[in-house]
Design a protein around this motif. Structure first.
Motif, PDB file in Angstrom:
ATOM      1  N   ALA A 249      -6.771  -2.143   1.525  1.00 23.46           N
ATOM      2  CA  ALA A 249      -5.684  -1.268   1.959  1.00 23.46           C
ATOM      3  C   ALA A 249      -5.050  -0.546   0.769  1.00 23.46           C
ATOM      4  CB  ALA A 249      -4.625  -2.074   2.714  1.00 23.46           C
ATOM      5  N   CYS A 250      -4.865  -1.248  -0.345  1.00 20.64           N
ATOM      6  CA  CYS A 250      -4.270  -0.628  -1.531  1.00 20.64           C
ATOM      7  C   CYS A 250      -5.202   0.431  -2.122  1.00 20.64           C
ATOM      8  CB  CYS A 250      -3.950  -1.694  -2.577  1.00 20.64           C
ATOM      9  SG  CYS A 250      -2.602  -2.805  -2.098  1.00 20.64           S
ATOM     10  N   LEU A 251      -6.505   0.155  -2.149  1.00 19.77           N
ATOM     11  CA  LEU A 251      -7.454   1.152  -2.653  1.00 19.77           C
ATOM     12  C   LEU A 251      -7.471   2.396  -1.780  1.00 19.77           C
ATOM     13  CD1 LEU A 251     -10.474  -1.102  -3.706  1.00 19.77           C
ATOM     14  CD2 LEU A 251      -8.906   0.139  -5.204  1.00 19.77           C
ATOM     15  N   TRP A 252      -7.407   2.216  -0.471  1.00 19.46           N
ATOM     16  CA  TRP A 252      -7.385   3.366   0.436  1.00 19.46           C
ATOM     17  C   TRP A 252      -6.136   4.208   0.208  1.00 19.46           C
ATOM     18  CZ3 TRP A 252      -4.026   4.975   4.270  1.00 19.46           C
ATOM     19  CH2 TRP A 252      -4.500   5.977   5.118  1.00 19.46           C
ATOM     20  N   ALA A 253      -4.970   3.551   0.080  1.00 14.69           N
ATOM     21  CA  ALA A 253      -3.723   4.286  -0.141  1.00 14.69           C
ATOM     22  C   ALA A 253      -3.756   5.036  -1.474  1.00 14.69           C
ATOM     23  CB  ALA A 253      -2.537   3.318  -0.102  1.00 14.69           C
ATOM     24  N   TYR A 254      -4.291   4.412  -2.510  1.00 12.78           N
ATOM     25  CA  TYR A 254      -4.362   5.067  -3.821  1.00 12.78           C
ATOM     26  C   TYR A 254      -5.310   6.267  -3.774  1.00 12.78           C
ATOM     27  CZ  TYR A 254      -4.621   5.533  -8.892  1.00 12.78           C
ATOM     28  OH  TYR A 254      -4.566   6.017 -10.178  1.00 12.78           O
TER      29      TYR A 254
ATOM     30  N   PRO B  66       0.813  -1.229   0.000  1.00 17.12           N
ATOM     31  CA  PRO B  66       0.000   0.000   0.000  1.00 17.12           C
ATOM     32  C   PRO B  66       0.839   1.268   0.000  1.00 17.12           C
ATOM     33  CG  PRO B  66      -0.867  -1.583   1.578  1.00 17.12           C
ATOM     34  CD  PRO B  66       0.457  -2.101   1.144  1.00 17.12           C
ATOM     35  N   GLY B  67       1.926   1.280   0.778  1.00 15.07           N
ATOM     36  CA  GLY B  67       2.784   2.450   0.783  1.00 15.07           C
ATOM     37  C   GLY B  67       3.475   2.678  -0.545  1.00 15.07           C
ATOM     38  N   TYR B  68       3.850   1.596  -1.213  1.00 13.12           N
ATOM     39  CA  TYR B  68       4.478   1.725  -2.534  1.00 13.12           C
ATOM     40  C   TYR B  68       3.493   2.312  -3.538  1.00 13.12           C
ATOM     41  CZ  TYR B  68       6.437   0.332  -7.029  1.00 13.12           C
ATOM     42  OH  TYR B  68       6.890   0.333  -8.331  1.00 13.12           O
ATOM     43  N   LEU B  69       2.252   1.824  -3.534  1.00 15.88           N
ATOM     44  CA  LEU B  69       1.244   2.366  -4.442  1.00 15.88           C
ATOM     45  C   LEU B  69       0.967   3.840  -4.137  1.00 15.88           C
ATOM     46  CD1 LEU B  69      -1.337  -0.552  -4.652  1.00 15.88           C
ATOM     47  CD2 LEU B  69       0.353   0.131  -6.361  1.00 15.88           C
ATOM     48  N   TYR B  70       0.961   4.190  -2.866  1.00 15.82           N
ATOM     49  CA  TYR B  70       0.755   5.591  -2.489  1.00 15.82           C
ATOM     50  C   TYR B  70       1.856   6.477  -3.072  1.00 15.82           C
ATOM     51  CZ  TYR B  70       0.607   9.760   0.453  1.00 15.82           C
ATOM     52  OH  TYR B  70       0.569  11.046   0.894  1.00 15.82           O
ATOM     53  N   GLU B  71       3.097   6.063  -2.911  1.00 14.17           N
ATOM     54  CA  GLU B  71       4.218   6.864  -3.410  1.00 14.17           C
ATOM     55  C   GLU B  71       4.186   6.981  -4.926  1.00 14.17           C
ATOM     56  OE1 GLU B  71       6.532   8.591  -1.896  1.00 14.17           O
ATOM     57  OE2 GLU B  71       5.740   8.161   0.088  1.00 14.17           O
ATOM     58  N   ARG B  72       3.875   5.895  -5.614  1.00  9.20           N
ATOM     59  CA  ARG B  72       3.834   5.940  -7.080  1.00  9.20           C
ATOM     60  C   ARG B  72       2.739   6.859  -7.579  1.00  9.20           C
ATOM     61  NH1 ARG B  72       7.819   4.624 -10.216  1.00  9.20           N
ATOM     62  NH2 ARG B  72       6.363   3.934 -11.819  1.00  9.20           N
ATOM     63  N   ARG B  73       1.570   6.809  -6.952  1.00 13.24           N
ATOM     64  CA  ARG B  73       0.477   7.685  -7.378  1.00 13.24           C
ATOM     65  C   ARG B  73       0.753   9.136  -7.007  1.00 13.24           C
ATOM     66  NH1 ARG B  73      -2.094  10.940  -8.889  1.00 13.24           N
ATOM     67  NH2 ARG B  73      -4.338  11.097  -9.365  1.00 13.24           N
TER      68      ARG B  73
ATOM     69  N   VAL C 282       1.278   0.853   7.157  1.00  9.85           N
ATOM     70  CA  VAL C 282       0.666   0.533   8.453  1.00  9.85           C
ATOM     71  C   VAL C 282      -0.695   1.215   8.589  1.00  9.85           C
ATOM     72  CG1 VAL C 282       0.909   0.837  10.951  1.00  9.85           C
ATOM     73  CG2 VAL C 282       2.863   0.096   9.588  1.00  9.85           C
ATOM     74  N   ALA C 283      -0.782   2.489   8.174  1.00 13.55           N
ATOM     75  CA  ALA C 283      -2.060   3.198   8.256  1.00 13.55           C
ATOM     76  C   ALA C 283      -3.108   2.546   7.362  1.00 13.55           C
ATOM     77  CB  ALA C 283      -1.861   4.659   7.854  1.00 13.55           C
ATOM     78  N   ALA C 284      -2.724   2.161   6.152  1.00 13.22           N
ATOM     79  CA  ALA C 284      -3.675   1.524   5.243  1.00 13.22           C
ATOM     80  C   ALA C 284      -4.122   0.172   5.774  1.00 13.22           C
ATOM     81  CB  ALA C 284      -3.049   1.376   3.856  1.00 13.22           C
ATOM     82  N   ASP C 285      -3.195  -0.612   6.299  1.00 11.89           N
ATOM     83  CA  ASP C 285      -3.568  -1.907   6.868  1.00 11.89           C
ATOM     84  C   ASP C 285      -4.461  -1.744   8.089  1.00 11.89           C
ATOM     85  OD1 ASP C 285      -2.153  -3.279   4.928  1.00 11.89           O
ATOM     86  OD2 ASP C 285      -0.306  -3.324   6.099  1.00 11.89           O
ATOM     87  N   GLY C 286      -4.188  -0.721   8.898  1.00 11.86           N
ATOM     88  CA  GLY C 286      -5.051  -0.470  10.046  1.00 11.86           C
ATOM     89  C   GLY C 286      -6.461  -0.089   9.621  1.00 11.86           C
ATOM     90  N   PHE C 287      -6.568   0.746   8.594  1.00  9.74           N
ATOM     91  CA  PHE C 287      -7.880   1.121   8.077  1.00  9.74           C
ATOM     92  C   PHE C 287      -8.618  -0.108   7.545  1.00  9.74           C
ATOM     93  CE2 PHE C 287     -10.384   2.140   4.275  1.00  9.74           C
ATOM     94  CZ  PHE C 287     -11.327   2.996   4.808  1.00  9.74           C
ATOM     95  N   ALA C 288      -7.924  -0.950   6.771  1.00  4.90           N
ATOM     96  CA  ALA C 288      -8.556  -2.161   6.246  1.00  4.90           C
ATOM     97  C   ALA C 288      -8.970  -3.099   7.371  1.00  4.90           C
ATOM     98  CB  ALA C 288      -7.596  -2.869   5.291  1.00  4.90           C
ATOM     99  N   GLY C 289      -8.137  -3.193   8.413  1.00  3.23           N
ATOM    100  CA  GLY C 289      -8.492  -4.050   9.540  1.00  3.23           C
ATOM    101  C   GLY C 289      -9.752  -3.579  10.255  1.00  3.23           C
ATOM    102  N   LEU C 290      -9.903  -2.262  10.425  1.00  2.00           N
ATOM    103  CA  LEU C 290     -11.116  -1.736  11.053  1.00  2.00           C
ATOM    104  C   LEU C 290     -12.357  -2.023  10.212  1.00  2.00           C
ATOM    105  CD1 LEU C 290      -9.852   1.728  12.377  1.00  2.00           C
ATOM    106  CD2 LEU C 290     -10.335  -0.346  13.711  1.00  2.00           C
ATOM    107  N   ILE C 291     -12.231  -1.857   8.900  1.00  3.11           N
ATOM    108  CA  ILE C 291     -13.375  -2.139   8.023  1.00  3.11           C
ATOM    109  C   ILE C 291     -13.752  -3.607   8.086  1.00  3.11           C
ATOM    110  CG2 ILE C 291     -14.174  -2.135   5.644  1.00  3.11           C
ATOM    111  CD1 ILE C 291     -14.006   0.632   6.893  1.00  3.11           C
ATOM    112  N   LEU C 292     -12.757  -4.502   8.027  1.00  2.00           N
ATOM    113  CA  LEU C 292     -13.059  -5.941   8.076  1.00  2.00           C
ATOM    114  C   LEU C 292     -13.637  -6.329   9.432  1.00  2.00           C
ATOM    115  CD1 LEU C 292      -9.961  -7.464   6.234  1.00  2.00           C
ATOM    116  CD2 LEU C 292     -12.238  -7.001   5.323  1.00  2.00           C
ATOM    117  N   ALA C 293     -13.139  -5.735  10.508  1.00  2.00           N
ATOM    118  CA  ALA C 293     -13.679  -6.056  11.839  1.00  2.00           C
ATOM    119  C   ALA C 293     -15.132  -5.628  11.962  1.00  2.00           C
ATOM    120  CB  ALA C 293     -12.826  -5.387  12.913  1.00  2.00           C
ATOM    121  N   SER C 294     -15.460  -4.452  11.392  1.00  2.00           N
ATOM    122  CA  SER C 294     -16.855  -4.021  11.431  1.00  2.00           C
ATOM    123  C   SER C 294     -17.746  -4.937  10.601  1.00  2.00           C
ATOM    124  CB  SER C 294     -16.960  -2.579  10.933  1.00  2.00           C
ATOM    125  OG  SER C 294     -16.552  -2.479   9.571  1.00  2.00           O
TER     126      SER C 294
END
Length: 239
Positions: free
Chosen positions: A93-98, A9-16, A40-52
């Motif tokens: 997580a990748c969609l959120w970072a992008y 996710p961080g790599y995709l963020y930097e490239r975009r 880490v931020a993107a994975d945390g966001f994805a984890g919260l969505i999946l937990a909900s």
């Protein structure tokens, strides 16, 4: 898998993000920390969505307690279930970072509003080259270049270097289209001539003495007589 989940996710963020900012030279440590933080931020966001989703919807989800307690045995017992949720979390997580890197809300802010002006003046120390050629990204740009030999060339902006340093190795390219023709005026001449049978030209920054940029809201057919001056008639905004 954890390594990929942190970095992708961080790599995709930097490239975009590189598409919308000037090119800068950063230290390997700073670039690595940026990739890890966004990952880490993107994975945390994805984890919260999946937990909900697990807690509110009647879906078949992995048992996190069993997965953490005996990961090898649980993955062997339910490989497809774990894979499906892992891939879904990674994609989220990748969609959120992008999305964060694209910053679509910047395009929604009108330049005449307070928020729009704050965004526009957020970094006034940026390269003037970058600011002029990136301003009003939704409008066609007609660029005129006075060269060091006294000649003049103009046309619609096609591309330009993203290097933020004020160096002479940068270049830009102009292209021809029916509404914004490529034109040229030799040194000492009074008449500007269209460059026929030429689709585009590249100009080195070291040869440019004066650069003019005209932002136009609507294309208007141009003639050789109408482009004798570097600024086109009836521009909407000009800098």
């Amino acid at each position: 898998m954890i390594f990929v989940a942190l970095l992708l996710p961080g790599y995709l963020y930097e490239r975009r993000r590189e598409r919308d900012i000037p090119q800068r030279t950063r230290s390997p440590l700073r670039e690595t920390m940026s990739v890890l933080f966004v990952g880490v931020a993107a994975d945390g966001f994805a984890g919260l969505i999946l937990a909900s989703v697990w807690s509110t919807l009647p879906v078949r989800a992995p048992d996190l307690a069993a997965l953490l307690r005996t990961p090898r045995e649980y993955v062997i017992a339910k490989p497809w279930l774990v894979t499906e949720w892992a891939v879904g979390g990674m994609a989220l997580a990748c969609l959120w970072a992008y999305f964060v890197a694209a910053r679509p809300w910047h395009r929604w802010l009108r330049p005449n509003t307070r928020l729009g002006n704050l965004r526009r003046n957020a970094d006034p120390q940026q390269s003037s080259w970058w600011l002029l050629l990136r301003e009003h990204s939704d409008l066609p740009k007609y660029v005129g270049c006075y060269l060091d030999d006294g000649s003049y060339v103009a046309g619609r902006l096609h591309s330009f270097s993203r290097v933020s340093d004020e160096i002479a190795d940068r270049d830009l390219s102009l292209r021809h289209d029916p509404d914004h023709p490529l034109v040229y005026r030799p040194k000492g001449a009074q008449q500007t001539y269209p460059l026929t049978n030429i689709g585009a030209v590249a100009i080195s920054a070291r040869r440019i003495v004066l650069l003019t940029v005209t932002y136009r809201t609507a294309p208007e057919p141009a003639t050789p007589e109408s482009v004798n001056l570097p600024a086109q008639p009836t521009p909407t905004r000009e800098e």
